[in-house]
Design a protein around this motif. Structure first.
Motif, PDB file in Angstrom:
ATOM      1  N   THR A  17       0.832  -1.199   0.000  1.00 51.67           N
ATOM      2  CA  THR A  17       0.000   0.000   0.000  1.00 51.67           C
ATOM      3  C   THR A  17       0.872   1.256   0.000  1.00 51.67           C
ATOM      4  O   THR A  17       1.895   1.322   0.670  1.00 51.67           O
ATOM      5  CB  THR A  17      -0.929   0.054   1.224  1.00 51.67           C
ATOM      6  OG1 THR A  17      -0.152   0.231   2.400  1.00 51.67           O
ATOM      7  CG2 THR A  17      -1.777  -1.201   1.332  1.00 51.67           C
ATOM      8  N   LEU A  19      -0.010   3.975   1.314  1.00 58.65           N
ATOM      9  CA  LEU A  19      -0.150   4.573   2.639  1.00 58.65           C
ATOM     10  C   LEU A  19       1.020   4.145   3.523  1.00 58.65           C
ATOM     11  O   LEU A  19       1.683   4.973   4.143  1.00 58.65           O
ATOM     12  CB  LEU A  19      -1.470   4.176   3.282  1.00 58.65           C
ATOM     13  CG  LEU A  19      -1.624   4.528   4.763  1.00 58.65           C
ATOM     14  CD1 LEU A  19      -1.610   6.027   4.957  1.00 58.65           C
ATOM     15  CD2 LEU A  19      -2.887   3.920   5.332  1.00 58.65           C
ATOM     16  N   ASP A  22       4.364   5.556   2.239  1.00 61.70           N
ATOM     17  CA  ASP A  22       4.495   6.976   2.536  1.00 61.70           C
ATOM     18  C   ASP A  22       4.806   7.201   4.009  1.00 61.70           C
ATOM     19  O   ASP A  22       5.599   8.077   4.358  1.00 61.70           O
ATOM     20  CB  ASP A  22       3.225   7.722   2.135  1.00 61.70           C
ATOM     21  CG  ASP A  22       3.398   9.218   2.234  1.00 61.70           C
ATOM     22  OD1 ASP A  22       4.337   9.746   1.587  1.00 61.70           O
ATOM     23  OD2 ASP A  22       2.623   9.852   2.955  1.00 61.70           O
ATOM     24  N   TRP A  63      -3.851   7.493  -2.269  1.00 65.82           N
ATOM     25  CA  TRP A  63      -2.855   7.441  -1.191  1.00 65.82           C
ATOM     26  C   TRP A  63      -1.530   8.001  -1.690  1.00 65.82           C
ATOM     27  O   TRP A  63      -0.856   8.763  -0.990  1.00 65.82           O
ATOM     28  CB  TRP A  63      -2.642   6.016  -0.696  1.00 65.82           C
ATOM     29  CG  TRP A  63      -3.725   5.501   0.195  1.00 65.82           C
ATOM     30  CD1 TRP A  63      -4.552   4.450  -0.065  1.00 65.82           C
ATOM     31  CD2 TRP A  63      -4.107   5.988   1.477  1.00 65.82           C
ATOM     32  NE1 TRP A  63      -5.424   4.263   0.976  1.00 65.82           N
ATOM     33  CE2 TRP A  63      -5.162   5.198   1.946  1.00 65.82           C
ATOM     34  CE3 TRP A  63      -3.647   7.036   2.285  1.00 65.82           C
ATOM     35  CZ2 TRP A  63      -5.769   5.404   3.177  1.00 65.82           C
ATOM     36  CZ3 TRP A  63      -4.258   7.241   3.515  1.00 65.82           C
ATOM     37  CH2 TRP A  63      -5.305   6.431   3.945  1.00 65.82           C
ATOM     38  N   ARG A  72      -3.461  14.484   4.208  1.00 62.05           N
ATOM     39  CA  ARG A  72      -4.084  13.323   4.841  1.00 62.05           C
ATOM     40  C   ARG A  72      -5.302  12.954   4.026  1.00 62.05           C
ATOM     41  O   ARG A  72      -6.093  13.816   3.642  1.00 62.05           O
ATOM     42  CB  ARG A  72      -4.550  13.661   6.254  1.00 62.05           C
ATOM     43  CG  ARG A  72      -3.447  14.009   7.186  1.00 62.05           C
ATOM     44  CD  ARG A  72      -4.020  14.337   8.538  1.00 62.05           C
ATOM     45  NE  ARG A  72      -2.966  14.789   9.414  1.00 62.05           N
ATOM     46  CZ  ARG A  72      -3.170  15.290  10.601  1.00 62.05           C
ATOM     47  NH1 ARG A  72      -4.395  15.418  11.060  1.00 62.05           N
ATOM     48  NH2 ARG A  72      -2.170  15.678  11.343  1.00 62.05           N
ATOM     49  N   ARG A  73      -5.466  11.682   3.776  1.00 59.02           N
ATOM     50  CA  ARG A  73      -6.658  11.223   3.078  1.00 59.02           C
ATOM     51  C   ARG A  73      -7.834  11.351   4.027  1.00 59.02           C
ATOM     52  O   ARG A  73      -7.715  11.052   5.214  1.00 59.02           O
ATOM     53  CB  ARG A  73      -6.466   9.769   2.651  1.00 59.02           C
ATOM     54  CG  ARG A  73      -7.526   9.280   1.711  1.00 59.02           C
ATOM     55  CD  ARG A  73      -7.072   7.985   1.047  1.00 59.02           C
ATOM     56  NE  ARG A  73      -8.041   7.539   0.103  1.00 59.02           N
ATOM     57  CZ  ARG A  73      -8.643   6.363   0.165  1.00 59.02           C
ATOM     58  NH1 ARG A  73      -8.339   5.516   1.106  1.00 59.02           N
ATOM     59  NH2 ARG A  73      -9.526   6.035  -0.738  1.00 59.02           N
TER      60      ARG A  73
END
Length: 166
Positions: A17, A19, A22, A63, A72-73
């Motif tokens: 992912t 996310l 990152d 993401w 931020r998502r």
């Protein structure tokens, strides 16, 4: 990975992912700054790579793109996202005690039109956000730029560059 890096060990981190990737990048850069030399394999490096990710997995694209801008998502529940895909928070008032301000973000991978700017304007008003950002795979049209310019500008108390609010 951060501990291995601090100890000078060689390391490999694996995740699927963007996310998680990152988050690791952020932690390494926060801890080591410019000394955090590492390569990320499988992350888009070109516009074509980003287009492919958007086609393959839109959520992973979100993401990834939010990680690129430090956003931020938005927490999404089942159903509509109410026009907010992500958020950035900032302070720009001189001195201490200034309120937290926000940038609401909408991400679009397909064709974009002036109506997307108008929708973002409505989200800005509803959320009482200072700035809106429309992240797109395609360049905005001239009509979109005109639409954004009609929304006014955000003036930071620090001065400098003015930008359209949406």
């Amino acid at each position: 990975m951060a501990v291995a890096h601090r100890l000078g060990r060689r390391w490999i981190g694996i995740d699927i992912t963007h996310l998680a990737i990152d988050l690791v990048k952020h932690r390494l850069l926060a801890a080591f700054g410019a000394g955090a030399e590492f390569d990320v394999v499988g992350e888009p490096n070109t516009v074509e790579d980003a287009r492919q990710l958007a086609c393959d997995n839109w959520h992973q694209f979100e993401w990834w793109i939010f990680g690129r801008v430090g956003a931020r998502r938005a927490e999404k529940k089942h159903g509509l996202d109410k026009g907010i895909d992500g958020r950035l928070f900032f302070h720009d008032e001189p001195g201490r005690g200034g309120r937290t301000k926000q940038i609401v973000i909408s991400a679009k991978a397909g064709k974009v039109m002036p109506m997307h700017v108008r929708e973002l304007r409505g989200v800005l008003e509803r959320e009482q956000a200072e700035i809106g950002a429309l992240l797109t795979m395609n360049a905005p049209t001239r009509e979109m730029e005109k639409e954004a310019a009609t929304d006014g500008f955000y003036d930071s108390p620090w001065g400098g560059t003015r930008g359209s609010k949406s």
